[in-house]
Design an enzyme around this catalytic site. Sequence first.
Site, mmCIF file in Angstrom:
data_model
loop_
_atom_site.group_PDB
_atom_site.id
_atom_site.type_symbol
_atom_site.label_atom_id
_atom_site.label_comp_id
_atom_site.label_asym_id
_atom_site.label_seq_id
_atom_site.Cartn_x
_atom_site.Cartn_y
_atom_site.Cartn_z
ATOM 1 N N THR A 27 0.867 -1.184 0.000
ATOM 2 C CA THR A 27 0.000 0.000 0.000
ATOM 3 C C THR A 27 0.900 1.229 0.000
ATOM 4 O OG1 THR A 27 -0.052 0.189 2.411
ATOM 5 C CG2 THR A 27 -1.708 -1.239 1.415
ATOM 6 N N ALA A 62 3.087 -1.362 4.792
ATOM 7 C CA ALA A 62 2.331 -0.203 5.283
ATOM 8 C C ALA A 62 3.324 0.962 5.383
ATOM 9 C CB ALA A 62 1.727 -0.513 6.638
ATOM 10 N N VAL A 88 7.323 -2.405 7.221
ATOM 11 C CA VAL A 88 7.262 -0.948 7.316
ATOM 12 C C VAL A 88 7.903 -0.334 6.073
ATOM 13 C CG1 VAL A 88 7.870 1.071 8.688
ATOM 14 C CG2 VAL A 88 7.388 -1.116 9.832
ATOM 15 N N LYS A 89 7.075 0.418 5.347
ATOM 16 C CA LYS A 89 7.540 1.014 4.091
ATOM 17 C C LYS A 89 8.048 2.422 4.379
ATOM 18 C CE LYS A 89 5.655 0.986 -0.599
ATOM 19 N NZ LYS A 89 4.384 1.001 -1.330
ATOM 20 N N ILE A 90 9.286 2.675 3.971
ATOM 21 C CA ILE A 90 9.939 3.935 4.324
ATOM 22 C C ILE A 90 10.526 4.573 3.069
ATOM 23 C CG2 ILE A 90 11.839 4.961 5.680
ATOM 24 C CD1 ILE A 90 11.429 2.812 7.747
#
Length: 219
Positions: A27, A62, A88-90
């Site tokens: 996402t 996310a 965890v998307k960074i």
Amino acid sequence: MKFFIDTANLEEIKKAKALGILDGVTTNPSLISKESIIDKESIMNHYVSICNLLENEEDVSAEIISTNYMDMIQEGEKLSLLHPKIVVKIPICEDGIKAIKFLSKKNIKTNCTLVFSIGQAILAAKSGSYYVSPFLGRLDDISSNGLNLIKDIKNIYENYHFKTNILAASIRHPLHIIECAKIGIHAITSPLKVICDLVKHPLTNTGLDKFLEDYKKKF
Ligand code: E4P
């Protein structure tokens, strides 16, 4: 080759899952904004709902919306606690690299996103990111060759035995997926339509029509 679906829409995820070829979900804040989610806290519930839809599928990326190191790690930790499937998307930036390093050391999976250059991909790997997401389609949109970037990242990662997995993102058409497969890319994330377009071939349609017609004539 892992197939992820790039959406925050629960119905689309259910449809992709029903195909039986889904490995995960990615996402981003734009995709989340398209859904009927009323407030920020409900976003967290939405991520949990996505995770709960998946069984054997691996993970759900996310994305954080913080832009400074301390907030990034705090938000990343909060997201990671939502569900074991959360990655965890960074976004790539100096603070992002530091946050990826911090979270990776704590064994929290990260996905380094918005990657458009070889240098960014090297930093993503050096910081220990679990995934790197180069954006194919958005590079193609500005007449830059997204597939060449992906080939270069793969070669460089192999040169140094970097463990970061390449997750080709911003997929726009079936050929993107096919070319990624030829290069040997670990995973792609794509809209459901593009995955479904892979199945289509006019000779399959005419072939099936003929088979059914011949069968009907005889029996
Ligand atoms: C990647 O993880 C992004 O969510 C996504 O692939 C971006 O795709 P777009 O360029 O079609 O928005």
